[in-house]
Design an enzyme around this catalytic site. Structure first.
Site, PDB file in Angstrom:
ATOM      1  N   LYS A  14     -12.363  19.360 -33.755  1.00  0.00           N
ATOM      2  CA  LYS A  14     -13.254  20.480 -34.106  1.00  0.00           C
ATOM      3  C   LYS A  14     -14.239  20.768 -32.977  1.00  0.00           C
ATOM      4  CE  LYS A  14     -14.871  18.347 -37.761  1.00  0.00           C
ATOM      5  NZ  LYS A  14     -14.172  17.052 -37.672  1.00  0.00           N
ATOM      6  N   ARG A  89     -19.333  19.433 -46.157  1.00  0.00           N
ATOM      7  CA  ARG A  89     -18.523  18.218 -46.243  1.00  0.00           C
ATOM      8  C   ARG A  89     -18.367  17.739 -47.669  1.00  0.00           C
ATOM      9  NH1 ARG A  89     -19.400  16.511 -40.531  1.00  0.00           N
ATOM     10  NH2 ARG A  89     -18.219  14.595 -40.480  1.00  0.00           N
ATOM     11  N   ARG A 123     -12.198   8.533 -27.441  1.00  0.00           N
ATOM     12  CA  ARG A 123     -13.205   9.565 -27.129  1.00  0.00           C
ATOM     13  C   ARG A 123     -14.378   8.965 -26.353  1.00  0.00           C
ATOM     14  NH1 ARG A 123     -15.579  13.013 -31.815  1.00  0.00           N
ATOM     15  NH2 ARG A 123     -15.971  10.970 -32.705  1.00  0.00           N
ATOM     16  N   ARG A 156     -19.439   6.975 -28.965  1.00  0.00           N
ATOM     17  CA  ARG A 156     -20.296   7.146 -30.128  1.00  0.00           C
ATOM     18  C   ARG A 156     -20.302   5.872 -30.966  1.00  0.00           C
ATOM     19  NH1 ARG A 156     -18.851  12.910 -32.799  1.00  0.00           N
ATOM     20  NH2 ARG A 156     -18.909  11.661 -34.714  1.00  0.00           N
ATOM     21  N   ARG A 167     -15.458   6.668 -42.277  1.00  0.00           N
ATOM     22  CA  ARG A 167     -15.488   8.130 -42.116  1.00  0.00           C
ATOM     23  C   ARG A 167     -14.213   8.769 -42.673  1.00  0.00           C
ATOM     24  NH1 ARG A 167     -16.214   8.312 -35.994  1.00  0.00           N
ATOM     25  NH2 ARG A 167     -16.113  10.574 -36.138  1.00  0.00           N
TER      26      ARG A 167
HETATM   27  P1  AP5 Z   1     -13.439  15.965 -31.152  1.00  0.00           P
HETATM   28  O1  AP5 Z   1     -13.333  17.385 -30.739  1.00  0.00           O
HETATM   29  O2  AP5 Z   1     -14.649  15.192 -30.766  1.00  0.00           O
HETATM   30  O3  AP5 Z   1     -13.144  15.830 -32.721  1.00  0.00           O
HETATM   31  P2  AP5 Z   1     -14.040  16.265 -33.956  1.00  0.00           P
HETATM   32  O4  AP5 Z   1     -13.132  16.884 -34.960  1.00  0.00           O
HETATM   33  O5  AP5 Z   1     -15.236  17.044 -33.522  1.00  0.00           O
HETATM   34  O6  AP5 Z   1     -14.431  14.815 -34.491  1.00  0.00           O
HETATM   35  P3  AP5 Z   1     -15.840  14.216 -34.907  1.00  0.00           P
HETATM   36  O7  AP5 Z   1     -15.685  12.735 -34.844  1.00  0.00           O
HETATM   37  O8  AP5 Z   1     -16.965  14.834 -34.146  1.00  0.00           O
HETATM   38  O9  AP5 Z   1     -15.906  14.675 -36.387  1.00  0.00           O
HETATM   39  P4  AP5 Z   1     -16.786  14.150 -37.460  1.00  0.00           P
HETATM   40  O10 AP5 Z   1     -16.610  15.205 -38.472  1.00  0.00           O
HETATM   41  O11 AP5 Z   1     -16.516  12.773 -37.927  1.00  0.00           O
HETATM   42  O12 AP5 Z   1     -18.234  14.004 -36.751  1.00  0.00           O
HETATM   43  P5  AP5 Z   1     -19.565  14.838 -36.818  1.00  0.00           P
HETATM   44  O13 AP5 Z   1     -20.199  14.786 -35.509  1.00  0.00           O
HETATM   45  O14 AP5 Z   1     -19.343  16.151 -37.469  1.00  0.00           O
HETATM   46  O15 AP5 Z   1     -12.137  15.215 -30.582  1.00  0.00           O
HETATM   47  C1  AP5 Z   1     -11.963  13.820 -30.757  1.00  0.00           C
HETATM   48  C2  AP5 Z   1     -11.284  13.234 -29.511  1.00  0.00           C
HETATM   49  O16 AP5 Z   1      -9.978  13.792 -29.387  1.00  0.00           O
HETATM   50  C3  AP5 Z   1     -11.990  13.549 -28.168  1.00  0.00           C
HETATM   51  O17 AP5 Z   1     -11.813  12.451 -27.319  1.00  0.00           O
HETATM   52  C4  AP5 Z   1     -11.215  14.751 -27.629  1.00  0.00           C
HETATM   53  O18 AP5 Z   1     -11.261  14.784 -26.219  1.00  0.00           O
HETATM   54  C5  AP5 Z   1      -9.811  14.469 -28.145  1.00  0.00           C
HETATM   55  N1  AP5 Z   1      -9.017  15.652 -28.392  1.00  0.00           N
HETATM   56  C6  AP5 Z   1      -9.443  16.789 -29.003  1.00  0.00           C
HETATM   57  N2  AP5 Z   1      -8.398  17.664 -29.096  1.00  0.00           N
HETATM   58  C7  AP5 Z   1      -7.319  17.038 -28.558  1.00  0.00           C
HETATM   59  C8  AP5 Z   1      -5.950  17.432 -28.363  1.00  0.00           C
HETATM   60  N3  AP5 Z   1      -5.480  18.630 -28.772  1.00  0.00           N
HETATM   61  N4  AP5 Z   1      -5.112  16.537 -27.777  1.00  0.00           N
HETATM   62  C9  AP5 Z   1      -5.559  15.327 -27.383  1.00  0.00           C
HETATM   63  N5  AP5 Z   1      -6.841  14.901 -27.506  1.00  0.00           N
HETATM   64  C10 AP5 Z   1      -7.707  15.763 -28.108  1.00  0.00           C
HETATM   65  O19 AP5 Z   1     -20.420  13.972 -37.840  1.00  0.00           O
HETATM   66  C11 AP5 Z   1     -20.867  12.676 -37.492  1.00  0.00           C
HETATM   67  C12 AP5 Z   1     -21.671  12.086 -38.647  1.00  0.00           C
HETATM   68  O20 AP5 Z   1     -22.831  12.888 -38.893  1.00  0.00           O
HETATM   69  C13 AP5 Z   1     -20.953  12.014 -39.999  1.00  0.00           C
HETATM   70  O21 AP5 Z   1     -20.144  10.862 -40.126  1.00  0.00           O
HETATM   71  C14 AP5 Z   1     -22.141  12.003 -40.948  1.00  0.00           C
HETATM   72  O22 AP5 Z   1     -22.746  10.731 -40.989  1.00  0.00           O
HETATM   73  C15 AP5 Z   1     -23.109  12.968 -40.276  1.00  0.00           C
HETATM   74  N6  AP5 Z   1     -22.919  14.364 -40.719  1.00  0.00           N
HETATM   75  C16 AP5 Z   1     -22.562  15.431 -39.949  1.00  0.00           C
HETATM   76  N7  AP5 Z   1     -22.482  16.548 -40.687  1.00  0.00           N
HETATM   77  C17 AP5 Z   1     -22.816  16.174 -41.964  1.00  0.00           C
HETATM   78  C18 AP5 Z   1     -22.884  16.868 -43.192  1.00  0.00           C
HETATM   79  N8  AP5 Z   1     -22.586  18.173 -43.279  1.00  0.00           N
HETATM   80  N9  AP5 Z   1     -23.255  16.169 -44.305  1.00  0.00           N
HETATM   81  C19 AP5 Z   1     -23.544  14.862 -44.240  1.00  0.00           C
HETATM   82  N10 AP5 Z   1     -23.477  14.132 -43.111  1.00  0.00           N
HETATM   83  C20 AP5 Z   1     -23.118  14.787 -41.978  1.00  0.00           C
HETATM   84 MG    MG Z   2     -17.299  16.709 -33.467  1.00  0.00          MG
END
Ligand code: AP5
Ligand code: MG
Length: 213
Positions: A14, A89, A123, A156, A167
């Site tokens: 994402k 979420r 990552r 991270r 997660r």
């Molecule tokens: P990346 O693009 O970083 O993936 P992502 O989908 O953004 O994954 P996240 O881990 O950021 O999602 P998340 O939802 O767990 O975390 P968030 O920050 O929202 O890609 C991942 C890896 O793959 C990278 O190395 C990239 O280079 C690689 N890659 C990407 N595309 C590729 C491809 N096509 N081919 C090969 N490699 C590829 O949330 C973190 C925490 O914050 C949560 O756990 C929670 O505690 C809190 N939080 C955030 N939002 C909320 C909410 N709304 N409510 C409650 N808690 C929340």
């Molecule tokens: Mg992300």
């Protein structure tokens, strides 16, 4: 200008796709994960509270996330449109969002779990500019250093194996049911998130051009 939500499991890509997509559309990329990580890094009271949940891979309480999200949505650049990544979420957040702003499209990224774990484990990110890397598929030119600004790359804290398991479980239990919610509202469009980032980017743009079902 469109208001787009990116929905999908941790590690699906994402954040990788949101930046270029937002740039193409001329809207800001809003990520609740990034906003929360900035609050943690800034040592604010909200950041200190959120940190405990994030490290464990659990959802931060709804009211804390809503607070930082509404503040960001009220900034002038987000008024005409946005690419929102990481919110909603759970069902309650989806209902809150529907009351806050009208969303045009919800893009759901699909990928098998083994591929998610691989992407998360490999990552790395730049603490200065936020750029994302993957040690296998998108490595930095100089090992361990950001291509943009040379900062040392970090892993991270919630990409540790136990937090990743939590997660993924949290996603399945609380976020996945939103697919049915958005299918029923007619806002959902699914894309296959496998393949290269360029391939996924093409699929994403094709999906945006499709009419709503
Ligand atoms: P990346 O693009 O970083 O993936 P992502 O989908 O953004 O994954 P996240 O881990 O950021 O999602 P998340 O939802 O767990 O975390 P968030 O920050 O929202 O890609 C991942 C890896 O793959 C990278 O190395 C990239 O280079 C690689 N890659 C990407 N595309 C590729 C491809 N096509 N081919 C090969 N490699 C590829 O949330 C973190 C925490 O914050 C949560 O756990 C929670 O505690 C809190 N939080 C955030 N939002 C909320 C909410 N709304 N409510 C409650 N808690 C929340
Ligand atoms: Mg992300």
């Amino acid at each position: 200008m469109p208001r787009i939500v990116l929905l999908g499991p941790p590690g699906v890509g994402k954040g990788t796709q949101a930046g270029p997509l937002a740039k193409t559309l001329g809207v800001p990329h809003l990520s609740t994960g990034e906003l929360l990580r900035a609050a943690v890094a800034g040592g604010t009271p909200l950041g200190r509270e959120a940190d405990v949940y994030m490290r464990a891979g659990r959802l931060v309480p709804d009211e804390l996330v809503l607070h930082i999200l509404t503040e960001r949505l009220e900034e002038p650049d987000a008024r005409p449109g946005f690419v929102l990544d990481g919110y909603p979420r759970n069902r309650s957040q989806a209902e809150t969002l529907a009351r806050l702003v009208p969303v045009d499209i919800v893009l759901f990224f699909e990928l098998p779990e083994h591929a998610l774990i691989e992407r998360l484990t490999l990552r790395r990110s730049c603490p200065t500019c936020g750029r994302l890397y993957n040690l296998a598929t998108l490595p930095p030119k100089v090992p361990g250093r950001c291509d943009e600004d040379g900062s040392p790359l970090l892993q991270r804290s919630d990409d540790a194996p136990e937090a990743v398991r939590t997660r993924l479980r949290t996603y399945r239990e609380q976020t996945e049911p939103l697919l049915e919610f958005y299918r029923s509202t007619g806002q959902l469009r699914s894309i296959d998130a496998s393949g290269t980032t360029t391939e996924v980017g093409h699929r994403l743009r094709e999906a945006l051009d499709r009419p709503n079902p």
